[in-house]
Write a protein that holds these residues in place. Structure first.
Motif, PDB file in Angstrom:
ATOM      1  N   ARG A 100      -0.175   0.416  -6.865  1.00 24.21           N
ATOM      2  CA  ARG A 100      -1.442   0.609  -6.519  1.00 24.21           C
ATOM      3  C   ARG A 100      -2.747  -0.053  -7.196  1.00 24.21           C
ATOM      4  N   GLY A 121       2.790   1.744  -3.205  1.00 20.20           N
ATOM      5  CA  GLY A 121       1.456   2.035  -4.192  1.00 20.20           C
ATOM      6  C   GLY A 121       1.515   3.379  -4.206  1.00 20.20           C
ATOM      7  N   LYS A 122       2.003   4.200  -3.415  1.00 18.95           N
ATOM      8  CA  LYS A 122       1.686   5.869  -3.352  1.00 18.95           C
ATOM      9  C   LYS A 122       2.668   6.317  -4.190  1.00 18.95           C
ATOM     10  N   TYR A 165      -2.710  -3.964  -6.418  1.00 19.38           N
ATOM     11  CA  TYR A 165      -2.600  -4.340  -4.908  1.00 19.38           C
ATOM     12  C   TYR A 165      -3.084  -5.727  -4.597  1.00 19.38           C
ATOM     13  N   TRP A 213       0.838  -1.127  -0.077  1.00 23.48           N
ATOM     14  CA  TRP A 213       0.083   0.127  -0.088  1.00 23.48           C
ATOM     15  C   TRP A 213       1.139   1.188   0.012  1.00 23.48           C
TER      16      TRP A 213
END
Length: 148
Positions: A42, A35-36, A45, A32
């Protein structure tokens, strides 16, 4: 020197096992967070979580078997049927990791994915052959023990 190397290897396997468990448990957060930074993580996921979690579990199982085998080395009794079983399990786990990683090819293709697949197929084959060698050694050892 041999004792230091043996002790170092034992501690390394212990560290790898416990830190591997920590990594598996924190994967949802790690993926997570990453993923930013990387939109691929992202957008994929859940697939990545499944692939990495399954691979991580099988890798931890391989290390667990190595730790069990290493205990027999420390006890100067490595040619036992349990080590043959451990090598067989490690072979199976390696093949599972290769298959799981091959599934990742449908998500994201990188050269590293092919390398990982190749490494775990070779590790699986190596473990399978080593299990057969250990099995013969166990048979010879048992035969020798009976003649004494």
């Amino acid at each position: 020197m041999k004792d230091r190397l043996t002790l170092y290897t034992k501690y390394l396997l212990d560290f790898m096992f416990y830190s591997g468990i920590a990594v598996i448990l924190t994967l949802p957060l790690s993926i997570w967070f990453y993923g930013k930074i990387n939109s691929y993580f992202r957008n994929n996921y859940y697939s990545l979580l499944v692939v990495f979690s399954l691979s991580g579990v099988f890798a931890a199982l391989i290390i667990r078997e190595l730790r069990k085998m290493f205990r027999t080395v420390l006890n100067n009794d490595c040619f036992i049927p349990e080590n043959v079983k451990s090598l067989e399990k490690m072979s199976t786990y390696s093949f599972f990791i290769a298959v799981i990683t091959a599934c990742r090819l449908f998500i994201y293709i990188t050269p590293a994915v092919f390398v990982i697949i190749l490494v775990f197929v070779i590790a699986g084959l190596f473990s399978k052959v080593l299990a057969q060698v250990f099995d013969k050694a166990v048979a010879y050892k048992q035969e020798n023990d009976l003649t004494i």
